[in-house]
Design a protein around this motif. Structure first.
Motif, PDB file in Angstrom:
ATOM      1  N   LYS A  54     -47.388 -20.369 -61.750  1.00 20.97           N
ATOM      2  CA  LYS A  54     -47.960 -20.478 -63.088  1.00 20.97           C
ATOM      3  C   LYS A  54     -47.142 -19.900 -64.199  1.00 20.97           C
ATOM      4  O   LYS A  54     -47.621 -20.187 -65.448  1.00 20.97           O
ATOM      5  CB  LYS A  54     -49.037 -18.959 -62.578  1.00 20.97           C
ATOM      6  CG  LYS A  54     -49.952 -18.374 -63.250  1.00 20.97           C
ATOM      7  CD  LYS A  54     -50.220 -17.356 -63.082  1.00 20.97           C
ATOM      8  CE  LYS A  54     -51.172 -16.391 -64.271  1.00 20.97           C
ATOM      9  NZ  LYS A  54     -52.648 -15.357 -63.709  1.00 20.97           N
ATOM     10  N   TYR A  55     -45.771 -19.350 -64.196  1.00 22.14           N
ATOM     11  CA  TYR A  55     -44.877 -19.025 -64.747  1.00 22.14           C
ATOM     12  C   TYR A  55     -43.849 -19.859 -65.229  1.00 22.14           C
ATOM     13  O   TYR A  55     -43.181 -19.478 -66.270  1.00 22.14           O
ATOM     14  CB  TYR A  55     -44.137 -17.881 -64.585  1.00 22.14           C
ATOM     15  CG  TYR A  55     -45.699 -16.611 -64.735  1.00 22.14           C
ATOM     16  CD1 TYR A  55     -46.397 -15.970 -65.953  1.00 22.14           C
ATOM     17  CD2 TYR A  55     -46.393 -16.258 -63.525  1.00 22.14           C
ATOM     18  CE1 TYR A  55     -47.197 -14.739 -66.004  1.00 22.14           C
ATOM     19  CE2 TYR A  55     -47.959 -15.302 -63.460  1.00 22.14           C
ATOM     20  CZ  TYR A  55     -47.796 -14.776 -65.285  1.00 22.14           C
ATOM     21  OH  TYR A  55     -48.475 -14.143 -65.007  1.00 22.14           O
ATOM     22  N   GLU A  85     -48.682  -8.845 -57.692  1.00 26.03           N
ATOM     23  CA  GLU A  85     -49.606  -8.403 -58.346  1.00 26.03           C
ATOM     24  C   GLU A  85     -49.737  -6.823 -59.778  1.00 26.03           C
ATOM     25  O   GLU A  85     -49.716  -7.483 -60.196  1.00 26.03           O
ATOM     26  CB  GLU A  85     -51.051  -7.636 -57.460  1.00 26.03           C
ATOM     27  CG  GLU A  85     -52.762  -7.043 -57.909  1.00 26.03           C
ATOM     28  CD  GLU A  85     -53.525  -6.524 -57.311  1.00 26.03           C
ATOM     29  OE1 GLU A  85     -54.350  -5.805 -58.156  1.00 26.03           O
ATOM     30  OE2 GLU A  85     -53.170  -6.662 -56.058  1.00 26.03           O
ATOM     31  N   GLU A  88     -48.194  -9.247 -62.169  1.00 26.53           N
ATOM     32  CA  GLU A  88     -48.905 -10.150 -62.890  1.00 26.53           C
ATOM     33  C   GLU A  88     -49.096  -9.119 -64.289  1.00 26.53           C
ATOM     34  O   GLU A  88     -49.462  -9.593 -65.374  1.00 26.53           O
ATOM     35  CB  GLU A  88     -50.168 -10.186 -62.239  1.00 26.53           C
ATOM     36  CG  GLU A  88     -49.987 -11.940 -61.012  1.00 26.53           C
ATOM     37  CD  GLU A  88     -50.419 -13.080 -61.906  1.00 26.53           C
ATOM     38  OE1 GLU A  88     -50.500 -13.372 -62.860  1.00 26.53           O
ATOM     39  OE2 GLU A  88     -50.453 -14.179 -61.029  1.00 26.53           O
ATOM     40  N   GLN A  89     -49.716  -7.894 -63.832  1.00 34.56           N
ATOM     41  CA  GLN A  89     -50.257  -7.752 -64.762  1.00 34.56           C
ATOM     42  C   GLN A  89     -49.692  -6.733 -66.289  1.00 34.56           C
ATOM     43  O   GLN A  89     -49.769  -6.488 -66.616  1.00 34.56           O
ATOM     44  CB  GLN A  89     -50.900  -5.168 -64.015  1.00 34.56           C
ATOM     45  CG  GLN A  89     -51.145  -5.394 -62.970  1.00 34.56           C
ATOM     46  CD  GLN A  89     -53.140  -5.517 -64.143  1.00 34.56           C
ATOM     47  OE1 GLN A  89     -52.952  -5.387 -64.671  1.00 34.56           O
ATOM     48  NE2 GLN A  89     -53.620  -6.380 -63.161  1.00 34.56           N
ATOM     49  N   GLU A  90     -48.037  -6.700 -65.056  1.00 33.35           N
ATOM     50  CA  GLU A  90     -47.201  -6.097 -66.139  1.00 33.35           C
ATOM     51  C   GLU A  90     -46.758  -7.192 -67.489  1.00 33.35           C
ATOM     52  O   GLU A  90     -46.538  -7.588 -67.979  1.00 33.35           O
ATOM     53  CB  GLU A  90     -45.902  -5.948 -65.573  1.00 33.35           C
ATOM     54  CG  GLU A  90     -44.325  -5.599 -66.807  1.00 33.35           C
ATOM     55  CD  GLU A  90     -44.680  -4.338 -67.044  1.00 33.35           C
ATOM     56  OE1 GLU A  90     -43.691  -4.114 -68.115  1.00 33.35           O
ATOM     57  OE2 GLU A  90     -45.497  -3.150 -65.976  1.00 33.35           O
ATOM     58  N   LYS A  92     -48.916  -9.568 -68.768  1.00 37.17           N
ATOM     59  CA  LYS A  92     -50.373  -9.851 -68.841  1.00 37.17           C
ATOM     60  C   LYS A  92     -49.490  -9.355 -70.720  1.00 37.17           C
ATOM     61  O   LYS A  92     -50.195 -10.369 -71.730  1.00 37.17           O
ATOM     62  CB  LYS A  92     -51.132  -8.412 -68.648  1.00 37.17           C
ATOM     63  CG  LYS A  92     -52.490  -8.718 -68.009  1.00 37.17           C
ATOM     64  CD  LYS A  92     -53.396  -7.779 -68.241  1.00 37.17           C
ATOM     65  CE  LYS A  92     -54.199  -8.300 -66.623  1.00 37.17           C
ATOM     66  NZ  LYS A  92     -55.155  -7.325 -66.673  1.00 37.17           N
ATOM     67  N   ASP A  93     -48.511  -8.965 -71.135  1.00 36.33           N
ATOM     68  CA  ASP A  93     -47.930  -9.063 -72.525  1.00 36.33           C
ATOM     69  C   ASP A  93     -46.647  -9.345 -72.218  1.00 36.33           C
ATOM     70  O   ASP A  93     -45.714  -8.697 -72.508  1.00 36.33           O
ATOM     71  CB  ASP A  93     -47.857  -7.511 -72.706  1.00 36.33           C
ATOM     72  CG  ASP A  93     -47.627  -7.538 -74.568  1.00 36.33           C
ATOM     73  OD1 ASP A  93     -47.513  -8.548 -75.052  1.00 36.33           O
ATOM     74  OD2 ASP A  93     -47.726  -5.769 -75.542  1.00 36.33           O
ATOM     75  N   ASP A  94     -46.655 -10.706 -72.664  1.00 38.25           N
ATOM     76  CA  ASP A  94     -45.841 -11.441 -72.468  1.00 38.25           C
ATOM     77  C   ASP A  94     -44.603 -11.306 -73.569  1.00 38.25           C
ATOM     78  O   ASP A  94     -43.958 -11.839 -73.543  1.00 38.25           O
ATOM     79  CB  ASP A  94     -45.595 -13.142 -72.077  1.00 38.25           C
ATOM     80  CG  ASP A  94     -44.588 -13.536 -71.322  1.00 38.25           C
ATOM     81  OD1 ASP A  94     -44.150 -12.851 -70.617  1.00 38.25           O
ATOM     82  OD2 ASP A  94     -44.506 -15.010 -72.171  1.00 38.25           O
TER      83      ASP A  94
END
Length: 345
Positions: A54-55, A85, A88-90, A92-94
């Motif tokens: 994904k990343y 998980e 993923e949350q951290e 979100k603001d890439d």
């Protein structure tokens, strides 16, 4: 890494976690109330690969194996280790991380290079793996010469990044467990040197580098007590030290541990502006004559003092209350200042 090796380090982590949990039964170690020394079930290879796809990245190998085989986040330094998980949350603001970019950070950056990095994307190429509270974070370098190394950074750019001394995630993680089990002060874990009291003393004996000496002295603050052997060694080192900055660090460290015999250092401490340490020695070691000698200087500094230094000054003033050579008006004013301050706190 073979299956036997994998099983060995996983068993070791589980064993050390149980020991750390037993040692800190009240969960008073910083962050323990959050993670409770528990790991989530392992994520498995499929979940890890899906995250990487994904990343568009490959997780540093030791952290990758940790998530995949030991636990998908949980117990760890500060508020614990992120699992997939939480990552993923951290992320979100890439805007903070830019995972695919080349890293801008390196160990012991100059102020100028740090200022230049802040103008761009200072945390590019860093994977955030945990929170230390507020805007302070724990990360892993994703590429470059420091790939896989743990780095501490502040999202508000208030302080320069700090690279821990361990080369990989697992050595850093294992050290945290060992230090919890040993009962060391853990609040700023990783910023000091590894090693017990004897090992750090031997390192000090083997170096003439002032920067290394300073790091070693500062690292002693993680210990609850200073053994007699180290007390005697560092008292002698203090008397012989010609570098005044290193000498004052030694004085402050020895005073922190309430090591006796520091009375001869009071003059130097006062000249250097180490008032808190000087007043501590005067209070705990000073006889009547010593307290009388320094009472005027203590009274002058009293309004500027806080915390332990203020408390030590108040005890010293109280001890002199029956001294005929002290101005009664000044003493009354100082005592009232002490009472007022204590009511505020």
């Amino acid at each position: 890494m073979g299956k036997a090796d994998q099983a060995s380090w996983i068993r070791q982590i589980y064993k050390l976690l149980e020991q750390a949990k037993a040692k800190d039964g009240g969960q008073v170690v910083f962050g323990a109330g959050s993670h409770k020394y528990r790991l989530a079930p392992p994520a498995g290879e499929e979940a890890v690969q899906a995250f990487e796809l994904k990343y568009g990245i490959r997780l540093p190998e030791e952290y990758r194996n940790f998530l995949m085989l030991a636990g998908d986040g949980g117990a760890g330094p500060y508020y614990g280790i992120y699992g997939l998980e939480a990552l993923e949350q951290e992320l979100k603001d890439d805007r903070n991380y830019c995972l695919l970019s080349e890293p801008a950070l390196y160990p012991k950056m100059s102020d100028e290079d740090w200022d230049n990095a802040v103008k761009g994307q200072p945390f590019a190429g860093i994977l955030p793996i945990g929170s230390q509270g507020c805007t302070h974070m724990t990360g892993l370098m994703l590429r470059g010469p420091y790939c896989g190394q743990v780095v501490y950074f502040d999202l508000d750019h208030c302080v320069k990044p700090f690279f821990v001394r361990e080369n990989g995630f697992l050595a850093w993680y294992m050290r945290w467990l060992r230090e919890v089990i040993s009962g060391y002060e853990i609040f700023w874990f990783g910023t000091n040197l590894d090693g017990n009291e004897q090992q750090l003393m031997e390192q000090y004996q083997q170096t003439d580098n002032s920067e290394e000496k300073a790091e070693i002295i500062d690292s002693f603050r993680k210990f609850e007590k200073l053994p007699k052997k180290q007390q005697q060694f560092f008292k002698t080192a203090c008397d012989q030290e010609s570098n005044m900055e290193i000498r004052m660090k030694l004085v402050k460290m020895l005073t922190h541990f309430r090591v006796k015999g520091m009375g001869g250092q009071i003059e130097k401490m006062w000249e250097y502006g180490a008032y808190a340490e000087a007043i501590s020695v005067i209070n705990y070691e000073g006889d009547w004559d010593t307290k009388k000698k320094w009472q005027e200087q203590i009274l002058e500094k009293l309004p500027q003092l806080r915390g332990d230094a203020f408390r030590d000054a108040c005890y010293t003033i109280k001890a002199l209350k029956d001294c005929p050579d002290i101005n009664a008006g000044r003493l009354k004013e100082a005592v009232e200042h002490c009472r007022t301050f204590r009511r505020r706190i």
